[in-house]
Enzyme design. Structure first.
Site, mmCIF file in Angstrom:
data_model
loop_
_atom_site.group_PDB
_atom_site.id
_atom_site.type_symbol
_atom_site.label_atom_id
_atom_site.label_comp_id
_atom_site.label_asym_id
_atom_site.label_seq_id
_atom_site.Cartn_x
_atom_site.Cartn_y
_atom_site.Cartn_z
ATOM 1 N N HIS A 25 0.756 -1.049 -0.122
ATOM 2 C CA HIS A 25 0.016 0.074 0.160
ATOM 3 C C HIS A 25 0.825 1.325 -0.070
ATOM 4 C CE1 HIS A 25 -3.348 -2.716 0.494
ATOM 5 N NE2 HIS A 25 -3.976 -1.779 0.472
ATOM 6 N N SER A 28 -0.790 -0.782 -5.944
ATOM 7 C CA SER A 28 -0.590 -1.972 -7.030
ATOM 8 C C SER A 28 0.290 -1.601 -8.050
ATOM 9 C CB SER A 28 -1.725 -2.615 -7.113
ATOM 10 O OG SER A 28 -2.533 -3.018 -6.095
ATOM 11 N N LYS A 34 -14.342 -8.156 -9.272
ATOM 12 C CA LYS A 34 -13.656 -8.757 -10.230
ATOM 13 C C LYS A 34 -12.850 -9.931 -9.617
ATOM 14 C CE LYS A 34 -10.284 -8.151 -14.059
ATOM 15 N NZ LYS A 34 -9.924 -7.525 -15.102
ATOM 16 N N ASP A 35 -12.569 -9.853 -8.287
ATOM 17 C CA ASP A 35 -11.822 -10.896 -7.284
ATOM 18 C C ASP A 35 -13.218 -12.005 -7.138
ATOM 19 O OD1 ASP A 35 -9.306 -9.862 -7.439
ATOM 20 O OD2 ASP A 35 -9.427 -8.865 -5.775
ATOM 21 N N GLU A 56 5.160 -34.198 -2.326
ATOM 22 C CA GLU A 56 3.901 -33.598 -2.868
ATOM 23 C C GLU A 56 4.167 -32.980 -4.180
ATOM 24 O OE1 GLU A 56 1.452 -35.218 -1.714
ATOM 25 O OE2 GLU A 56 0.059 -33.712 -1.089
#
Lengths: 421, 192
Positions: free
Chosen positions: A219, A223, A247-248, A291
């Site tokens: 912040h 972004s 959108k997320d 894994e």
């Protein structure tokens, strides 16, 4: 951070006004992921994965805390308690499958998040600290996932614990005592299982704390965006809420569709049948692999088969495996190009695709048996991996002629930077 | 800092500076922080050492094995420190094969004699723990693959050991470890 045009938090409800005066937590959230955070207007779906990773962490903590209510971290009954969760506990099967596949989902999301960072050079100034904290989060995730995989105390759990702690025995002089200290014994046993459970419970909250730092650091500059051009004016941004929450939200829906397909229809697809055999210190499964999310690094570990100068092959493999991640810490200073986005870096872009392919090849080899041909391919792919970061990136940065950048984010979106637009 | 100094010294009670220039308050400060620091570091000792093997784990560190039933060419897996131990009764052919090799050509040069007790060269007692990453090699059980050198073969990463359990091929750096042991009688071995 705040751009001068950021929306101000103005509570209307008297209770919220009161709260804002005493403990401005809603204001904090509003400025962090609400209407008070101006975000570039041109973010594509690659920017969904940060929020998705946060969702995965919450998912893992919720399912994990519940599983811990039914699981018993004792080597005599750990395996049985997992079967008890699967068969007897109400909805236990779903919670365990959600947690096990949630780990895989978390890594898928984070790998995409990381490679998004590679493509758009999100690690470059002024966002180095976000990147460094991100690598720390990834290392913590790997430790957490490894210890979680040990808890069911099946064959793969046991031998995974043995082999991974065996890596430390490669360290000269202190290696063997260090391994015994980590395990609390000469081989994985109750002491190791108990401490792994304790740390597996603790580390996700440490991850959550580092994520807060990661977002805090984000912040300050705000972004990044697909053009890599910094925000200039208000017309370059939209408020995080409702634009990116929407959108997320859509991205989360798509993610959940895929995730639920695995949880409900392919719950063991990413696991190993051998882990449904109780741990047996007397017999190693014929084909032990970690894994899937560790395969690229496992391939690098195995690609060292001969001693290098005075360094034994075993130690070289361990060093190379850790270096494969530690090299990311130096990325902000290895890539010296002033242009961020891969969209404007034709040569860099080609090498990015090669890195993706190279990592996939490493992953494939890491999951395959240790046969000569896979080891040979791993050796080539591992060499290329390090070549990419240590040689190709700096050289490309200095010889590449980037494409012309748009004047601003608004121009890139609308074709004109007229303020009236 | 200047204000602090001023606050400490007044006309009635001048700042407490001894003749060698050390103020009393600085001395107390450094002494207190040092003392607390040493105490803090001392607390790390139990916090770190609790992770090491506990008394019950160490107490299980000795095992007795009856070897009377192991015929020539056979082997058993015993447990010591919760890890497998291979006890193998070598045949004269296997001993000859091990002695045939020039130890200087090996990665971890040792002779069979150095790896066994005098007069009991046929009893090869080693850990069943691959020196690479700790898997249990095959070759001690009935019908298991013994690898191309007739000893042990580790399926995890392909290390091959010979009839003296010496590393011959693959990524392992050392021969299979010989644990400390003694023959308490002709048929009983105590490991640890």
């Amino acid at each position: 951070m705040s751009f001068p045009w950021a929306n101000q938090y103005k509570p209307k409800n008297p209770l919220m006004v009161y709260l804002d005066q005493k403990l401005p937590l809603p204001r904090f959230v509003y400025n962090a992921i609400g209407g008070g955070y101006p975000v570039p207007r041109n973010l594509n779906y690659a920017w969904n994965f940060g929020v998705l990773a946060g969702f995965c962490l919450v998912l893992q903590i919720v399912t994990g805390v519940i599983l811990a209510m039914h699981y018993a971290a004792n080597s005599m009954i750990a395996f049985d308690s997992v079967e008890h969760i699967m068969r007897d506990v109400n909805w236990g099967w779903m919670l365990r499958y959600a947690h096990a596949n949630g780990a895989s989902a978390f890594f898928v999301v984070v790998y995409i998040h990381i490679f998004r960072g590679f493509f758009y050079s999100s690690y470059k100034a002024p966002r180095e600290m976000i990147w460094l904290l991100g690598v720390v989060i990834f290392l913590l995730m790997m430790a957490t996932a490894f210890m979680g995989y040990v808890l069911p105390w099946g064959q793969m759990s046991f031998w995974g614990a043995k082999v991974i702690t065996g890596l430390f025995s490669a360290i000269p002089l202190v290696g063997e005592p260090l391994q015994q200290w980590l395990l609390g014994g000469f081989a994985p046993d109750n002491a190791a299982l108990n401490r792994f459970f304790s740390l597996h419970f603790l580390l996700p909250f440490v991850i959550a704390a580092v994520i807060i730092l990661h977002i805090w650091a984000l912040h300050i500059p705000g972004s990044s965006n697909p053009t890599g051009v910094e925000i200039k004016t208000e017309s370059d941004t939209v408020p995080f809420h409702p634009y990116y929450t929407a959108k997320d939200g859509f991205g989360l829906g798509v993610f959940l569709l895929i995730y639920c397909t695995f949880v409900f229809f392919l719950p063991n697809q990413l696991g190993h049948p051998d882990n449904y055999i109780p741990a047996n210190a007397m017999s190693t499964p014929a084909h032990i692999v970690p894994e899937w999310y560790f395969w690229p690094f496992y391939a690098i570990l195995r690609s060292f088969t001969v001693d290098f100068l005075f360094i034994p092959a075993k130690l070289m493999g361990v060093l190379a495996m850790f270096s494969a991640i530690l090299v990311w810490f130096f990325l902000p200073w290895l890539d010296t190009s002033p242009v961020r986005s891969g969209h404007y870096r034709p040569l860099f872009r080609k090498f990015w695709y090669l890195l993706v392919i190279d990592t996939l090849i490493l992953g494939y080899c890491g999951g395959s048996p240790a046969e000569t041909k896979y080891v040979l391919i791993s050796q080539i792919a591992a060499s290329y991996y390090f070549l990419h970061f240590l040689v190709i990136l700096p050289v490309v940065s200095s010889i590449e002629k980037p494409l012309p950048l748009p004047f601003s984010i608004t121009e890139a979106v609308l074709g004109t930077d007229a303020v009236t637009a | 800092m200047a204000e602090l100094l001023k606050a400490e010294g007044t006309i009635d009670a001048p700042a407490d500076v001894s003749h060698d220039g050390v103020r009393r308050r600085d001395f107390i400060n450094i002494a207190a922080v040092s003392f607390a620091g040493v105490g803090g570091i001392a607390v790390l000792v139990p916090l770190i050492s609790q992770m090491s093997a506990s008394a019950d784990v160490l107490a299980e560190s000795s095992t007795e094995i009856d070897i009377s039933a192991i015929g020539a060419g056979q082997a058993i897996k015993a447990i010591w420190r919760k890890q497998p131990v291979f006890v193998r009764n070598l045949t004269p052919v296997e001993i000859a094969e091990a002695d045939k090799v020039d130890p200087k050509t090996l990665r971890d040069p040792q002779t069979l004699e150095q790896r066994t007790m005098p007069g009991k060269t046929n009893w090869l007692i080693t850990m069943g723990v691959c020196t690479h990453l700790g898997c249990v090699p095959l070759g001690a059980g009935q019908g298991e693959v013994k690898g191309e050198f007739g000893g042990y073969f580790c399926p995890c990463h392909g290390s091959v050991y010979d009839t003296a359990a010496r590393i011959r091929k693959g990524p392992a750096p050392k021969n299979l470890e010989v644990p400390p042991y003694k023959f308490t009688s002709d048929t009983v071995v105590q490991i640890g």
